[in-house]
Design a protein around this motif. Structure first.
Motif, mmCIF file in Angstrom:
data_model
loop_
_atom_site.group_PDB
_atom_site.id
_atom_site.type_symbol
_atom_site.label_atom_id
_atom_site.label_comp_id
_atom_site.label_asym_id
_atom_site.label_seq_id
_atom_site.Cartn_x
_atom_site.Cartn_y
_atom_site.Cartn_z
ATOM 1 N N ALA A 82 0.497 8.842 -6.811
ATOM 2 C CA ALA A 82 -0.910 9.122 -7.124
ATOM 3 C C ALA A 82 -1.557 10.024 -6.083
ATOM 4 N N LEU A 83 -0.899 10.181 -4.924
ATOM 5 C CA LEU A 83 -1.447 11.020 -3.848
ATOM 6 C C LEU A 83 -1.042 12.483 -3.981
ATOM 7 N N ASP A 84 -0.141 12.802 -4.895
ATOM 8 C CA ASP A 84 0.364 14.178 -5.004
ATOM 9 C C ASP A 84 -0.757 15.210 -5.099
ATOM 10 N N LYS A 85 -1.654 15.049 -6.053
ATOM 11 C CA LYS A 85 -2.714 16.045 -6.246
ATOM 12 C C LYS A 85 -3.696 16.080 -5.071
ATOM 13 N N PRO A 86 -4.196 14.932 -4.572
ATOM 14 C CA PRO A 86 -5.101 14.979 -3.423
ATOM 15 C C PRO A 86 -4.463 15.609 -2.192
ATOM 16 N N VAL A 87 -3.201 15.279 -1.919
ATOM 17 C CA VAL A 87 -2.536 15.846 -0.739
ATOM 18 C C VAL A 87 -2.300 17.346 -0.921
ATOM 19 N N ALA A 88 -1.916 17.766 -2.118
ATOM 20 C CA ALA A 88 -1.726 19.197 -2.375
ATOM 21 C C ALA A 88 -3.027 19.962 -2.154
ATOM 22 N N ALA A 89 -4.150 19.370 -2.553
ATOM 23 C CA ALA A 89 -5.448 20.017 -2.348
ATOM 24 C C ALA A 89 -5.769 20.117 -0.859
ATOM 25 N N ILE A 90 -5.446 19.078 -0.087
ATOM 26 C CA ILE A 90 -5.672 19.096 1.363
ATOM 27 C C ILE A 90 -4.818 20.184 2.012
ATOM 28 N N GLY A 96 0.796 -1.221 0.000
ATOM 29 C CA GLY A 96 0.000 0.000 0.000
ATOM 30 C C GLY A 96 0.826 1.268 0.000
ATOM 31 N N PHE A 97 2.183 1.145 -0.005
ATOM 32 C CA PHE A 97 3.054 2.317 0.085
ATOM 33 C C PHE A 97 4.111 2.315 -1.016
ATOM 34 N N THR A 98 3.807 1.705 -2.142
ATOM 35 C CA THR A 98 4.757 1.686 -3.255
ATOM 36 C C THR A 98 4.931 3.093 -3.820
ATOM 37 N N PRO A 99 6.045 3.354 -4.501
ATOM 38 C CA PRO A 99 6.248 4.681 -5.106
ATOM 39 C C PRO A 99 5.099 5.099 -6.017
ATOM 40 N N ALA A 100 4.542 4.148 -6.758
ATOM 41 C CA ALA A 100 3.438 4.490 -7.664
ATOM 42 C C ALA A 100 2.204 4.924 -6.892
ATOM 43 N N ARG A 101 1.909 4.246 -5.790
ATOM 44 C CA ARG A 101 0.726 4.611 -4.997
ATOM 45 C C ARG A 101 0.932 5.979 -4.341
ATOM 46 N N LEU A 102 2.142 6.250 -3.873
ATOM 47 C CA LEU A 102 2.408 7.548 -3.253
ATOM 48 C C LEU A 102 2.373 8.668 -4.293
ATOM 49 N N PRO A 125 -14.431 -3.196 -4.301
ATOM 50 C CA PRO A 125 -13.062 -2.668 -4.225
ATOM 51 C C PRO A 125 -12.965 -1.270 -4.839
ATOM 52 N N ALA A 126 -12.032 -0.482 -4.316
ATOM 53 C CA ALA A 126 -11.792 0.865 -4.837
ATOM 54 C C ALA A 126 -10.283 1.063 -4.983
ATOM 55 N N ASP A 127 -9.886 2.233 -5.416
ATOM 56 C CA ASP A 127 -8.461 2.528 -5.575
ATOM 57 C C ASP A 127 -7.949 3.154 -4.286
ATOM 58 N N ASP A 128 -7.805 2.327 -3.241
ATOM 59 C CA ASP A 128 -7.349 2.835 -1.957
ATOM 60 C C ASP A 128 -6.539 1.768 -1.236
ATOM 61 N N LEU A 129 -5.969 2.160 -0.082
ATOM 62 C CA LEU A 129 -5.103 1.262 0.672
ATOM 63 C C LEU A 129 -5.817 -0.010 1.095
ATOM 64 N N PHE A 130 -7.057 0.106 1.567
ATOM 65 C CA PHE A 130 -7.779 -1.072 2.027
ATOM 66 C C PHE A 130 -7.966 -2.094 0.909
ATOM 67 N N GLU A 171 -7.537 9.845 3.431
ATOM 68 C CA GLU A 171 -7.516 9.789 1.962
ATOM 69 C C GLU A 171 -6.806 8.525 1.490
ATOM 70 N N LEU A 172 -5.656 8.237 2.091
ATOM 71 C CA LEU A 172 -4.881 7.057 1.705
ATOM 72 C C LEU A 172 -5.661 5.771 1.959
#
Length: 396
Positions: free
Chosen positions: A106-114, A98-104, A202-207, A145-146
């Motif tokens: 993908a969080l750039d835009k959501p985290v920047a918005a937060i 759940g913490f691969t470089p690709a998954r992280l 299923p969704a595109d999330d850590l769980f 979010e993650l």
């Protein structure tokens, strides 16, 4: 120099006692000490010694607890940080999916918005608490979010988590031990219920990633293991960022020349993030159990004894860093060990923490010259996390 009891949180009331740690590093051999409950320890304060103990997991073990008191695991559940191989290896290998470089990435835009929304809220509020309203709110929202908590359920998850966080300081939050235990139970129940939903859809999330993980010999994560991982991640994953943001903002305000250099050359942001993490060293220490006879710094250490790895001292070791008492946003090299000194227990959330700090720093640089502290920051009374309870501020 007068001896100090580093197991007494009051020794850190005025900040990390770096002068005393320097004294211990200069002293030959190891220092012997006891915690408040009488458990004996050897202190490891030099960079090389902490790195060695971190990487030699056959000699220095994490179980039954990485806390300085073996009685400090009140959950009764198998926390991943308290486990050793092979169980720790299995859980870590699966959780890392759940913490691969690709998954992280993908969080750039959501985290920047937060980040932008929280900073706007703080600016609009006038007076705000930089510790509570920014440093703690940011990682809690990023973690929801993650994990994949639905937006309309995040406020409740954040509130429960705030009751479980104490940064090693029982007076940090307006909570009680009873409320903290209840909040922990509520989080476990909530995440187990959310897992049921993700199993069905299923969704595109850590769980969803963790539910799907384990199609090889490592096996699968059980639902309760995932719920426990998420619950501890919400608490422990927020503490490192919390401490880094509060301590990092103070460092930049106290060193205006470094802030000016960073604003003039934004390519320094990744280096500045690493320097903030070194300078602050959010978690000051963890403990290890000695599994077999060994020797450290010329001192025989016997099987069954315990050692304290003082990261906050190792990160100021003159033998590992050039002018370690200088805050330098362009520091290279920077072999800090704030996320662990290597080996199997390096923090699994390191990439997420640096992502949050990088995006926050990029958004905050232009606002910092207008940030004004409106009162004296209130330190947490703890020897475990380098943190502040409150930091009153406003943007002028």
């Amino acid at each position: 120099m007068q001896e100090r009891d580093l197991m007494d949180a009051r020794a850190f009331a005025g900040g990390v006692p770096h002068d005393y740690f320097r004294h211990l590093r200069d002293r030959p051999g190891l220092t012997r000490a006891h915690d408040a409950e009488g458990y004996p320890f050897w202190y490891l304060v030099r960079h090389a010694d902490v790195v060695r103990a971190s990487r030699d997991h056959d000699t220095f073990r994490s179980g039954p607890s990485t806390m300085t008191s073996v009685r400090q695991d009140s959950t009764g559940l198998p926390l991943i940080s308290f486990l050793d191989a092979p169980e720790h290896t299995r859980l870590r290998k699966l959780a890392f999916k759940g913490f691969t470089p690709a998954r992280l990435a993908a969080l750039d835009k959501p985290v920047a918005a937060i980040v932008d929304r929280i900073l706007d809220d703080c600016a609009d509020a006038g007076a705000f608490d930089l510790a509570e309203d920014l440093a703690m709110q940011l990682p809690l929202e990023v973690l929801t979010e993650l994990i994949g908590v639905p937006p309309d359920e995040r406020a409740q998850v954040v509130e429960w988590t705030r009751h479980t966080v104490n940064l090693g300081d029982p007076d940090y939050h307006h909570s009680t031990p009873e409320k903290a235990v209840a909040a922990f139970g509520n989080l476990m129940a909530y995440f187990e219920e959310l897992l049921g939903r993700r199993r069905a859809a299923p969704a595109d999330d850590l769980f969803s990633v963790l539910l799907a993980a384990g199609n090889d010999t490592s096996g699968r994560l059980e639902p309760r293991e995932i719920a426990l991982f998420a619950t501890t991640l919400m608490g422990a994953g927020s503490e490192t960022t919390y401490c880094s943001v509060t301590g990092g903002v103070l460092a930049l305000l106290d060193h205006p020349g470094q802030l000016a250099a960073l604003r003039a050359d934004r390519t320094l942001i990744p280096l500045a993030v690493e320097e903030i993490i070194r300078w602050v060293t959010p978690a000051t220490h963890f403990a290890r159990q000695v599994a077999r006879d060994t020797e450290i710094a010329g001192q025989p250490v016997r099987a069954g004894e315990r050692v304290v790895l003082w990261y906050t001292s190792a990160n100021r070791d003159e033998s590992a860093f050039d002018r370690p008492e200088r805050f330098d946003v362009g520091r290279q090299p920077n072999p800090h060990i704030s996320f662990g000194g290597g080996g199997p227990h390096v923090c699994i959330g390191r990439g997420l923490a640096t992502l949050e700090l990088r995006l926050l720093l990029a958004a905050l640089i232009d606002r910092l010259p207008r940030l004004e502290l409106t009162g004296t920051p209130v330190r947490s009374i703890t020897n475990f996390m380098n943190s502040f309870r409150h930091m009153p501020a406003r943007f002028t």
